[in-house]
Write an enzyme that holds these catalytic residues in place. Structure first.
Site, PDB file in Angstrom:
ATOM      1  N   LYS A   1       0.819  -1.224   0.000  1.00  0.00           N
ATOM      2  CA  LYS A   1       0.000   0.000   0.000  1.00  0.00           C
ATOM      3  C   LYS A   1       0.849   1.268   0.000  1.00  0.00           C
ATOM      4  CE  LYS A   1      -3.607  -2.259   2.778  1.00  0.00           C
ATOM      5  NZ  LYS A   1      -2.803  -3.460   3.103  1.00  0.00           N
TER       6      LYS A   1
ATOM      7  N   HIS B   1       0.824  -4.932  11.241  1.00  0.00           N
ATOM      8  CA  HIS B   1       0.850  -3.708  10.453  1.00  0.00           C
ATOM      9  C   HIS B   1       1.625  -2.632  11.215  1.00  0.00           C
ATOM     10  CE1 HIS B   1      -2.370  -5.226   7.739  1.00  0.00           C
ATOM     11  NE2 HIS B   1      -2.719  -5.880   8.831  1.00  0.00           N
TER      12      HIS B   1
ATOM     13  N   TYR C   1      -4.815 -15.569   6.630  1.00  0.00           N
ATOM     14  CA  TYR C   1      -4.544 -16.266   7.883  1.00  0.00           C
ATOM     15  C   TYR C   1      -3.104 -16.774   7.956  1.00  0.00           C
ATOM     16  CZ  TYR C   1      -9.510 -15.761   8.615  1.00  0.00           C
ATOM     17  OH  TYR C   1     -10.764 -15.225   8.796  1.00  0.00           O
TER      18      TYR C   1
ATOM     19  N   TYR D   1      -8.251  -8.464  13.356  1.00  0.00           N
ATOM     20  CA  TYR D   1      -9.080  -9.628  13.603  1.00  0.00           C
ATOM     21  C   TYR D   1     -10.516  -9.251  13.237  1.00  0.00           C
ATOM     22  CZ  TYR D   1     -10.591 -14.062  15.434  1.00  0.00           C
ATOM     23  OH  TYR D   1     -11.086 -15.334  15.534  1.00  0.00           O
ATOM     24  N   GLN D   2     -11.119  -9.933  12.245  1.00  0.00           N
ATOM     25  CA  GLN D   2     -10.512 -10.952  11.418  1.00  0.00           C
ATOM     26  C   GLN D   2      -9.455 -10.366  10.456  1.00  0.00           C
ATOM     27  OE1 GLN D   2     -11.172 -14.334  11.173  1.00  0.00           O
ATOM     28  NE2 GLN D   2     -12.579 -14.220  12.893  1.00  0.00           N
ATOM     29  N   PRO D   3      -8.348 -11.126  10.233  1.00  0.00           N
ATOM     30  CA  PRO D   3      -7.359 -10.643   9.269  1.00  0.00           C
ATOM     31  C   PRO D   3      -7.799 -10.924   7.846  1.00  0.00           C
ATOM     32  CG  PRO D   3      -6.682 -12.754  10.162  1.00  0.00           C
ATOM     33  CD  PRO D   3      -7.956 -12.386  10.885  1.00  0.00           C
ATOM     34  N   SER D   4      -7.149 -10.286   6.891  1.00  0.00           N
ATOM     35  CA  SER D   4      -7.491 -10.509   5.486  1.00  0.00           C
ATOM     36  C   SER D   4      -6.875 -11.793   4.952  1.00  0.00           C
ATOM     37  CB  SER D   4      -7.047  -9.316   4.624  1.00  0.00           C
ATOM     38  OG  SER D   4      -5.661  -9.076   4.804  1.00  0.00           O
TER      39      SER D   4
ATOM     40  N   PHE E   1       0.026 -15.037  10.366  1.00  0.00           N
ATOM     41  CA  PHE E   1       0.132 -13.931  11.304  1.00  0.00           C
ATOM     42  C   PHE E   1       1.076 -12.842  10.812  1.00  0.00           C
ATOM     43  CE2 PHE E   1       1.688 -11.809  15.196  1.00  0.00           C
ATOM     44  CZ  PHE E   1       0.470 -11.344  15.662  1.00  0.00           C
ATOM     45  N   HIS E   2       0.607 -11.604  10.908  1.00  0.00           N
ATOM     46  CA  HIS E   2       1.378 -10.450  10.471  1.00  0.00           C
ATOM     47  C   HIS E   2       0.984  -9.240  11.303  1.00  0.00           C
ATOM     48  CE1 HIS E   2      -2.383 -10.656   8.171  1.00  0.00           C
ATOM     49  NE2 HIS E   2      -2.342  -9.335   8.085  1.00  0.00           N
TER      50      HIS E   2
END
Length: 317
Positions: A179, A256, A251, A246-249, A253-254
């Protein structure tokens, strides 16, 4: 071979947001122009084309732009109106290689999950109890094929984005998020991403404190993020916020990592973003708390969990 946008055949608009200056459209691209290893898995049409999503976004203005008004950076202007001290003008920028008008993100082949994700949708706040997580959410996550996160594994094993890495250890790496373009976007738009190497951590529900838990990993990510932004971008501690969705886009783990001054990112909304500092504090106090909490979050009507979660809400105490 790079994707040729002139080969894109438009089908329909999925979503548009005038406030964030972005547009999501669905169409198709020739299968021959896609190098993805998943191309054969997404079902090309009878004429050999694959579903594709284009996300069009207006690029940020460089801070030097106003200084160039007198030097011809504006190719044309048109006055829309004026009253008292206010005037409204449309302007057209002169074409320049260092001043792109759009950032275009391409997803091809796009799955039904991608199409739902980038489509306009209503948001409903839902309650996810630990029981609902085990009964509904966890099986949904486990059902995702490995191909959905192949792009993450490509980054982790160095087959893509190796030139962009800012930090790499045996446990995680940090790089600019797609992004944010450091070459054209201002520093206040800074957006980095920390990707964990351990594939067993699918979401924040999997995080544990205590002996043998994830606190050393989370602390290392936090320390590395602050060190990178200070060393590379001159930002003092406290200039970035670190959070988890949560919910992540997806699955895997990361974390931001964005400039603290940013306020226009939809993913930072209450009911989706959880500060890494808060997660670390919670796990320090109660090592298993993230598996025992009832989490409240916004779920879009196009999300794969929407139907089951909405149906279960009447039974949530």
């Amino acid at each position: 071979m790079p994707i040729q946008l002139q080969d894109f055949e438009f089908e329909r608009v999925l979503d548009e947001n005038p406030y964030f200056r972005c547009l999501n459209v669905l169409g198709t691209l020739p299968a021959s122009s896609v190098s993805s290893s998943d191309a054969s898995l997404s079902g090309s049409t009878s004429d050999g084309r694959l579903p594709a999503i284009l996300r069009l976004e207006r690029t940020p203005f460089p801070l030097t732009l106003p200084q160039e008004f007198s030097s011809g950076v504006l190719e044309n202007t048109k006055c829309l109106g004026s009253t008292d001290i206010y005037t409204w003008i449309n302007g057209w920028l002169k074409r320049r290689d260092d001043l792109p008008d759009l950032k275009i993100s391409v997803i091809c082949p796009a799955t039904d999950v991608h199409i739902r994700k980038y489509s306009k949708q209503d948001i409903l706040m839902v309650y996810e109890t630990p029981e609902l997580y085990e009964k509904v959410v966890k099986p949904y996550i486990q059902a995702f094929p490995p191909s959905r996160t192949q792009w993450v594994r490509n980054i982790l094993d160095g087959t893509s984005e190796a030139h962009s890495l800012l930090h790499s250890t045996d446990e995680f790496l940090i790089l600019p998020d797609m992004k944010w373009d450091p070459t054209t976007s201002p520093l206040t738009a800074l957006y980095l991403l920390a990707l964990v190497r351990d594939p067993s951590i699918r979401s924040m529900r999997d995080l544990r404190g205590g002996e043998g838990g994830h606190l050393p990993l989370l602390n290392a990510i936090r320390d590395a993020a602050h060190s990178i932004v200070e060393r590379k971008y001159g930002l003092v501690r406290g200039s970035v916020r670190l959070y988890v969705h949560y919910q992540p886009s997806y699955y895997h783990f990361h974390v931001h990592i964005v400039h603290a001054s940013q306020s226009g990112i939809m993913g930072m909304t209450v009911g989706q973003a959880h500060l890494l500092d808060d997660i670390i504090s919670l796990l320090t106090v109660a090592p298993d708390i993230l598996s025992s909490l009832t989490l409240t979050y916004g779920l879009g009507s196009q999300h794969g969990l929407y139907g089951q979660m909405v149906a279960a809400q009447n039974n949530v105490a």
